[in-house]
Design a protein around this motif. Structure first.
Motif, PDB file in Angstrom:
ATOM      1  N   GLN A  72      50.104  69.941 -31.130  1.00  0.00           N
ATOM      2  CA  GLN A  72      49.570  69.096 -30.351  1.00  0.00           C
ATOM      3  C   GLN A  72      49.375  69.512 -29.041  1.00  0.00           C
ATOM      4  O   GLN A  72      48.472  69.304 -28.052  1.00  0.00           O
ATOM      5  N   GLU A  73      50.586  70.189 -28.351  1.00  0.00           N
ATOM      6  CA  GLU A  73      50.533  70.920 -27.033  1.00  0.00           C
ATOM      7  C   GLU A  73      49.560  71.872 -26.936  1.00  0.00           C
ATOM      8  O   GLU A  73      48.713  72.144 -25.955  1.00  0.00           O
TER       9      GLU A  73
ATOM     10  N   GLU B  42      46.021  70.262 -26.438  1.00  0.00           N
ATOM     11  CA  GLU B  42      45.876  69.669 -25.045  1.00  0.00           C
ATOM     12  C   GLU B  42      45.364  70.838 -24.065  1.00  0.00           C
ATOM     13  O   GLU B  42      44.956  70.563 -23.484  1.00  0.00           O
ATOM     14  N   MET B  43      46.127  72.042 -24.392  1.00  0.00           N
ATOM     15  CA  MET B  43      45.708  73.259 -23.255  1.00  0.00           C
ATOM     16  C   MET B  43      44.345  73.464 -23.687  1.00  0.00           C
ATOM     17  O   MET B  43      43.551  73.861 -22.924  1.00  0.00           O
TER      18      MET B  43
END
Length: 931
Positions: free
Chosen positions: A91-92, A95-96
């Motif tokens: 998920q991170e 997001e980036m």
């Protein structure tokens, strides 16, 4: 730079420009997204010279799928059409990709990952200027090795909503390049690939707009076709419209149910309820009807799996034998009235998903995926989800079907009215003729009934005329009080029932209550109707085969029953005959009541003469009682005055009385000292002897104790007189004259001054007077003083119950400016006085703008009253004070003085915790009729 390097640089620049030109041309030439993506991966793979380039798209559930791919000489296996689980891309990282537009370059051999320049999430400023290389997660390295990849490039593809400029972008997918060998990605290559991804984003937005336009066009075409069928007169094609709608939604069946006519139009696969559910149609089942009753106009309900819906758990049994899985229900309303429901059915499907290797969820966070062999996942009994476009189409069809059903019903009603119009005209004409005949006969019967005041003659006339009018075999009147037939009229040789009493167990008291409520009993066939065995045997004993019963109600009770019997055969009683008998029953009630009143009048006349003498004596006694009451009121007012004066006298008397004992003691002590002086100094100075002889010292010593004793007796006498005054009855003037109300209020306050003073347990009461310039008022001065005395005394009592907790008293003006030029406080939020730290009584007076009325307002900041108490404060003998503290007559007498004696108004405004205020409004000069 050498010539060779320059030539290479120029060649790459040309390749870059050529690639962008081809991509832009491809996007402009085609609106087919798949075609554009296929060309994109081919061009990018050719430009980068890598082994595999793919377009990875994110699904709604978070998983991903390769939808476009280009591979060089099969150096890497194909991933086209394979789906990857959600946790493959953390998920991170997503997001980036979305927020910072980050791009990643992985060098598997060196175990490093290069990240493109990042941007701040808050300010969008660039945080790094160059590609930043760092160590990559070992799990990521193992993941790429399992795919046979030594270097990779990932560029995000964002989607922008062209309809909304302010809308935030969404992460649509990734443009991914894989190579079986280590490869360095140059900055200009990265920029070019990013520009290609930006062009793809534009193509995605354009394709989505085109798709939406096509869907909108198809939806409008469907609506036009359905509208044409629904509004085609004179025959509305509901069946054809239903089939068109089912086809447009891709359904396998559907149905249209009309509530008013209970009609059902169906096409395709249909549910069938089992016999144990008692209803042939699901729309008529109570569970379905309760569901529809909860739906508001415009609601659209859709489910992809009807077996998971709790409200359909019973009705779902009817779908078990069908392939139906999805259900859309469109409740139809016309002007908020439920008119029907349109249902669309979708068939269940078997779906298949191709996964890039089988990954166990419980091991995903520990080990990387090592195999990407195709794993086939099959799901049985699935149904496609209802999309937003389907809901929009359903909402558009809602109004058309609702209006069409209403039009069809109105058209059928008009046809039915036209077809039955002539028959109804004939029936109404016959009914009018019959009604006219009944009206004439009713008038004749009424005239006969009213021609005499003899009760027996009246009853006999009623049964005779009714029997003739209805042409029945027997008509009788049954009296409830005697429970027997008191009069009858027979046609033929039928049995007489005169004087026959009905068995009580056959006619319980509940029957009487029903007849009093207007019940009319029409029995066409005694043998066929539901009656008790006792009742049926009783009617058969009277040879009755049909009967008609109407009540004769007089006042608040059932006097009797007017009954028509048909003895030869059953009879179908007509509505007109029932109405006629009801009217005759009402006329009979009037006639009976008149006859009874005439008899009562004759007997009451003599009684009235005797009562007249008694009334005269009673009137004389009432006059004497009234005189005594007036005298009592006067004495009550005077008593308040005397009590106040007595209290004022009592204070100094108590002071004198309390100090006499001390003065007597002091005198005795002084005389004792003089005696001792005389004993020890028998020869005083000559000047002292002269003074003793001058004042007659021996007499003074003898007389002074007697004087003190006389003063003690006098003070006792005064105290007894004061005590007697407190119990003395009050006298007052009864003359109506012009007086100064301010003087009366001041006198009242003077009398009550002793109650306003403070003590160690009570801080005292402050009186604030706001006197206006008012004229002299023509009134009963003593009675007005009594009103002031009662109200102010009650205010003092209320403030004495406050226990030292004082707030702001209620002091509001509600006249809306009709009381002259003084400030208006009608907003109920301000007060002309500051917050009162001590118990306070406000008294104000003012005159109206036309100088015809005077307003006196007396308020306190005491505990106030509840609504229940306030409603009863003017009731005689009602008091909230302890026993012995009040009689409950003060405010009742005050109200009578203001309202009845002075034609004024007296009101009370009070709330708990907001004090109490009394309004007294009296005319300056009372009307001449007031006595």
């Amino acid at each position: 730079m050498t010539f060779t390097d320059k030539t290479h640089w120029l060649q790459q620049s040309l390749d870059k420009e050529s690639l962008l030109h081809r991509m832009t041309k491809q996007i402009r030439r085609s609106l087919d997204l798949q075609e554009i993506l296929t060309a994109t991966v081919a061009e990018v793979r050719f430009f980068l010279g890598t082994d595999r380039v793919t377009v990875y798209r994110f699904n709604v559930d978070g998983s991903g799928e390769v939808i476009a791919e280009s591979i060089y000489e099969q150096r890497l296996p194909s991933l086209l059409g394979l789906r990857f689980p959600v946790h493959d891309i953390p998920q991170e990282a997503r997001e980036m990709f979305l927020l910072a537009g980050q791009r990643s370059i992985v060098d598997v051999a060196n175990g490093k990952i290069g990240l493109s320049p990042l941007h701040s999430k808050e300010t969008s400023e660039r945080l790094q200027t160059n590609i930043y290389y760092r160590q990559v997660d070992p799990c990521h390295i193992e993941y790429l090795k399992a795919m046979g990849v030594q270097s990779s490039l990932v560029v995000p593809i964002l989607h922008y909503d062209l309809k909304e400029e302010s809308a935030k972008p969404q992460l649509w997918g990734l443009l991914v390049s894989h190579h079986t060998q280590g490869r360095r990605i140059l900055k200009r290559e990265l920029r070019l690939v990013q520009q290609v991804a930006d062009q793809v984003a534009i193509a995605i937005a354009q394709s989505r707009l085109f798709t939406e336009a096509i869907a909108q066009q198809q939806r409008e075409a469907t609506i036009n076709r359905v509208t044409t069928l629904l509004h085609k007169l004179p025959t509305i094609q509901l069946q054809g419209a239903l089939e068109e709608v089912i086809t447009a939604f891709g359904g396998v069946g559907g149905r249209l149910y009309i509530e008013e006519s209970k009609e059902l139009y169906a096409w395709g696969e249909q549910p069938k309820l089992p016999l144990e559910l008692d209803n042939a149609l699901i729309e008529q089942h109570p569970m379905w009807q309760n569901w529809m009753a909860e739906c508001k106009p415009g609601d659209i309900w859709a489910t992809a799996d009807l077996y998971k819906e709790p409200r359909l758990r019973v009705l779902a049994l009817g779908f078990r034998s069908t392939p139906i899985r999805g259900l859309m229900a469109i409740p139809l309303h016309y002007r908020e009235k439920f008119t029907g429901v349109l249902s669309i059915f979708r068939s269940e499907l078997d779906t298949e998903v191709l996964w890039a290797g089988r990954c166990e969820d419980n091991r995903r966070q520990l080990l990387p995926q090592l195999s990407f062999e195709v794993w086939r996942e099959e799901k049985k009994g699935q149904a496609p989800e209802w999309k937003a476009e389907d809901i929009l189409l359903a909402q558009a069809l809602y109004d058309h079907f609702s209006m069409a059903i209403q039009q069809q019903q109105m058209y059928k009603q008009v046809q039915a009215l036209n077809s039955n119009l002539e028959l109804r005209v004939q029936e109404q004409t016959a009914e009018l003729e019959k009604s006219l005949l009944f009206t004439k006969v009713l008038k004749q019967v009424t005239d006969h009934i009213r021609s005499t005041l003899d009760l027996q003659t009246t009853l006999q006339t009623i049964v005779r005329e009714v029997r003739s009018l209805l042409n029945s075999d027997r008509v009788l009147i049954f009296q409830i009080q005697t429970k027997s037939v008191i009069v009858e009229e027979i046609n033929g040789n039928w049995q007489s029932v005169l004087g026959v009493e009905a068995p009580g167990e056959c006619f319980p008291d509940e029957f009487v209550n029903l007849y009093f409520q207007g019940r009319v009993r029409a029995v066409d066939n005694v043998s066929a109707v539901s009656l008790s065995a006792c009742h049926r045997d009783y009617l058969q004993s009277l040879q009755v085969q049909a009967n008609l019963i109407v009540p004769i109600n007089i006042g608040m009770q059932v006097w009797g029953l007017l009954i028509a019997h048909q003895c030869d055969a059953p009879r179908n009683w007509q509505d007109a005959e029932i109405d006629l008998l009801q009217q005759l029953g009402d006329q009979a009630a009037i006639a009976i009541q008149q006859a009874q009143l005439y008899e009562q009048t004759c007997s009451a006349e003599a009684e009235a003469r005797n009562q007249a003498v008694q009334l005269e004596q009673t009137l004389h006694q009432l006059q004497e009682t009234q005189t005594k009451l007036i005298h009592t009121e006067k004495m009550s007012a005077l008593g308040q005055l005397v009590a106040g004066i007595a209290h004022e006298i009592n204070n100094p008397v108590n002071f004198i009385y309390g100090n006499l004992c001390h003065a007597s003691d002091y005198t005795e002590q002084l005389l004792e000292i003089l005696r001792l002086y005389h004993l020890h100094y028998p020869n005083p100075h000559s000047e002292i002897r002269a003074a003793i002889e001058a004042i007659d010292f021996d007499f003074l010593v003898e007389d002074l104790p007697k004087i003190m004793e006389s003063m003690q007796v006098g003070s006792d006498r005064i105290r007894s007189i004061v005590l007697s005054l407190r119990n003395f009855s009050r006298l007052d003037e009864s003359e109506n004259k012009r007086v100064d109300l301010h003087e009366g209020i001041d006198n009242t306050l003077l009398i009550l001054r002793h109650r306003l003073k403070g003590n160690p347990e009570f801080p005292g009461i402050e009186v604030i007077k706001d006197y206006g310039k008012i004229p002299r008022v023509e009134c009963y001065a003593g009675q007005m003083n009594q009103v002031f005395m009662n109200i102010i005394s009650n205010a003092i009592d209320a403030l004495g119950m406050g226990n030292g907790e004082w707030g702001v008293g209620r002091w509001e003006d509600e006249e809306m400016g009709v009381w002259g030029d003084e400030p208006d406080y009608a907003d109920h939020t301000t007060t002309p006085y500051p917050q009162c730290p001590i118990p306070t009584i406000h008294i104000s007076t003012k005159v109206s703008a036309d100088n015809s009325r005077v307003l006196i307002r007396i308020s306190d900041n005491g505990p106030g009253m509840t609504q229940e108490v306030k409603k009863r404060i003017f009731d005689p003998f009602y008091t909230t004070k302890p026993v012995g503290k009040g009689t409950g007559l003060g405010l009742a007498i005050s109200y009578q003085i203001i309202v009845e004696k002075h034609a004024g108004i007296m009101e009370c405004i009070s709330e708990p915790g907001k004090g109490t205020e009394f309004w007294i409004e009296i005319p300056v000069k009372p009307p001449a009729t007031i006595t």
